[in-house]
Motif scaffolding. Structure first.
Motif, PDB file in Angstrom:
ATOM      1  N   GLN A  74     -46.811  10.032 -27.526  1.00 43.75           N
ATOM      2  CA  GLN A  74     -47.831   8.939 -28.056  1.00 43.75           C
ATOM      3  C   GLN A  74     -47.241   7.722 -27.817  1.00 43.75           C
ATOM      4  O   GLN A  74     -48.242   6.879 -27.729  1.00 43.75           O
ATOM      5  CB  GLN A  74     -47.715   9.247 -29.742  1.00 43.75           C
ATOM      6  CG  GLN A  74     -48.201  10.668 -30.098  1.00 43.75           C
ATOM      7  CD  GLN A  74     -47.937  11.109 -31.501  1.00 43.75           C
ATOM      8  OE1 GLN A  74     -46.952  10.776 -31.923  1.00 43.75           O
ATOM      9  NE2 GLN A  74     -48.683  11.868 -32.089  1.00 43.75           N
ATOM     10  N   LEU A  75     -45.991   7.325 -27.696  1.00 43.48           N
ATOM     11  CA  LEU A  75     -45.840   6.043 -27.380  1.00 43.48           C
ATOM     12  C   LEU A  75     -45.949   5.701 -25.942  1.00 43.48           C
ATOM     13  O   LEU A  75     -46.648   4.537 -25.973  1.00 43.48           O
ATOM     14  CB  LEU A  75     -44.363   5.719 -27.807  1.00 43.48           C
ATOM     15  CG  LEU A  75     -43.636   5.832 -29.024  1.00 43.48           C
ATOM     16  CD1 LEU A  75     -42.051   5.592 -28.913  1.00 43.48           C
ATOM     17  CD2 LEU A  75     -44.339   4.735 -29.813  1.00 43.48           C
ATOM     18  N   ALA A  76     -45.956   6.508 -25.350  1.00 44.09           N
ATOM     19  CA  ALA A  76     -46.302   6.184 -23.801  1.00 44.09           C
ATOM     20  C   ALA A  76     -47.918   6.002 -23.600  1.00 44.09           C
ATOM     21  O   ALA A  76     -48.454   4.984 -22.931  1.00 44.09           O
ATOM     22  CB  ALA A  76     -46.087   7.447 -22.842  1.00 44.09           C
ATOM     23  N   GLN A  77     -48.645   6.741 -24.387  1.00 43.64           N
ATOM     24  CA  GLN A  77     -50.033   6.459 -24.422  1.00 43.64           C
ATOM     25  C   GLN A  77     -50.332   5.320 -25.129  1.00 43.64           C
ATOM     26  O   GLN A  77     -51.351   4.759 -24.823  1.00 43.64           O
ATOM     27  CB  GLN A  77     -50.658   8.003 -24.973  1.00 43.64           C
ATOM     28  CG  GLN A  77     -50.626   8.977 -24.212  1.00 43.64           C
ATOM     29  CD  GLN A  77     -51.415  10.137 -24.956  1.00 43.64           C
ATOM     30  OE1 GLN A  77     -51.820  10.172 -26.147  1.00 43.64           O
ATOM     31  NE2 GLN A  77     -51.384  11.531 -24.094  1.00 43.64           N
ATOM     32  N   ALA A  78     -49.839   5.084 -26.072  1.00 46.35           N
ATOM     33  CA  ALA A  78     -49.916   3.628 -26.768  1.00 46.35           C
ATOM     34  C   ALA A  78     -49.605   2.438 -25.688  1.00 46.35           C
ATOM     35  O   ALA A  78     -50.543   1.575 -25.827  1.00 46.35           O
ATOM     36  CB  ALA A  78     -49.255   3.717 -27.975  1.00 46.35           C
ATOM     37  N   ILE A  79     -48.721   2.527 -24.953  1.00 47.25           N
ATOM     38  CA  ILE A  79     -48.255   1.566 -23.952  1.00 47.25           C
ATOM     39  C   ILE A  79     -49.368   1.332 -23.002  1.00 47.25           C
ATOM     40  O   ILE A  79     -49.788   0.288 -22.791  1.00 47.25           O
ATOM     41  CB  ILE A  79     -46.931   1.873 -23.540  1.00 47.25           C
ATOM     42  CG1 ILE A  79     -45.778   1.550 -24.437  1.00 47.25           C
ATOM     43  CG2 ILE A  79     -46.820   1.025 -22.276  1.00 47.25           C
ATOM     44  CD1 ILE A  79     -44.577   2.136 -23.950  1.00 47.25           C
ATOM     45  N   LEU A  80     -49.881   2.505 -22.584  1.00 38.77           N
ATOM     46  CA  LEU A  80     -51.174   2.538 -21.679  1.00 38.77           C
ATOM     47  C   LEU A  80     -52.184   1.980 -22.159  1.00 38.77           C
ATOM     48  O   LEU A  80     -52.956   1.454 -21.487  1.00 38.77           O
ATOM     49  CB  LEU A  80     -51.449   3.852 -21.151  1.00 38.77           C
ATOM     50  CG  LEU A  80     -50.243   4.540 -20.235  1.00 38.77           C
ATOM     51  CD1 LEU A  80     -50.711   5.807 -19.768  1.00 38.77           C
ATOM     52  CD2 LEU A  80     -50.044   3.579 -19.039  1.00 38.77           C
ATOM     53  N   ALA A  81     -52.539   1.966 -23.606  1.00 35.35           N
ATOM     54  CA  ALA A  81     -53.628   1.523 -24.371  1.00 35.35           C
ATOM     55  C   ALA A  81     -53.681   0.051 -24.485  1.00 35.35           C
ATOM     56  O   ALA A  81     -54.665  -0.556 -24.526  1.00 35.35           O
ATOM     57  CB  ALA A  81     -53.841   2.274 -25.549  1.00 35.35           C
ATOM     58  N   ILE A  82     -52.398  -0.505 -24.426  1.00 37.10           N
ATOM     59  CA  ILE A  82     -52.161  -2.064 -24.783  1.00 37.10           C
ATOM     60  C   ILE A  82     -52.908  -2.745 -23.573  1.00 37.10           C
ATOM     61  O   ILE A  82     -52.632  -2.581 -22.547  1.00 37.10           O
ATOM     62  CB  ILE A  82     -50.836  -2.348 -24.964  1.00 37.10           C
ATOM     63  CG1 ILE A  82     -50.357  -1.698 -26.235  1.00 37.10           C
ATOM     64  CG2 ILE A  82     -50.564  -3.889 -24.878  1.00 37.10           C
ATOM     65  CD1 ILE A  82     -49.010  -1.855 -26.556  1.00 37.10           C
TER      66      ILE A  82
END
Length: 105
Positions: free
Chosen positions: A97-105
């Motif tokens: 989830q954190l990795a996906q959030a980083i990609l979404a930033i």
């Protein structure tokens, strides 16, 4: 005597209805307040992470992590995970989830 019972029943009904409405308002206010607080924390966390150099530097590592389903864990990504979890200890997110959030930033 029946008038007294009728007035008593009407008074009891009015008190019960007022009490129910008050408890509904209090409950609704509590829920809305909790949602607003959660939204504020999430918004503050994402806006502060959006400008963070450690997190931004981990975007390529995050892409590799997501694409490999967690098999590739870069140093920059690990640093970003540590940084995010230190900044927002109340956040209960998986590495994915954190990795996906980083990609979404």
């Amino acid at each position: 005597m029946s008038r007294l019972r009728l007035l008593s029943a009407a008074a009891l009904l009015a008190v019960a209805a007022n009490s129910h409405a008050t408890s509904l308002i209090v409950t609704t206010d509590a829920i809305v307040g909790a949602l607003k607080a959660t939204s504020d924390v999430t918004s503050d966390a994402s806006s502060s992470l959006r400008d963070n150099k450690i997190v931004l530097a981990a975007r390529d590592d995050a892409a590799s992590f997501v694409a490999s389903e967690g098999a590739i864990r870069g140093v920059k990504l690990e640093s970003a995970f540590d940084h995010i979890r230190h900044q927002a200890p109340q956040l209960n997110a998986t590495d994915e989830q954190l990795a996906q959030a980083i990609l979404a930033i």
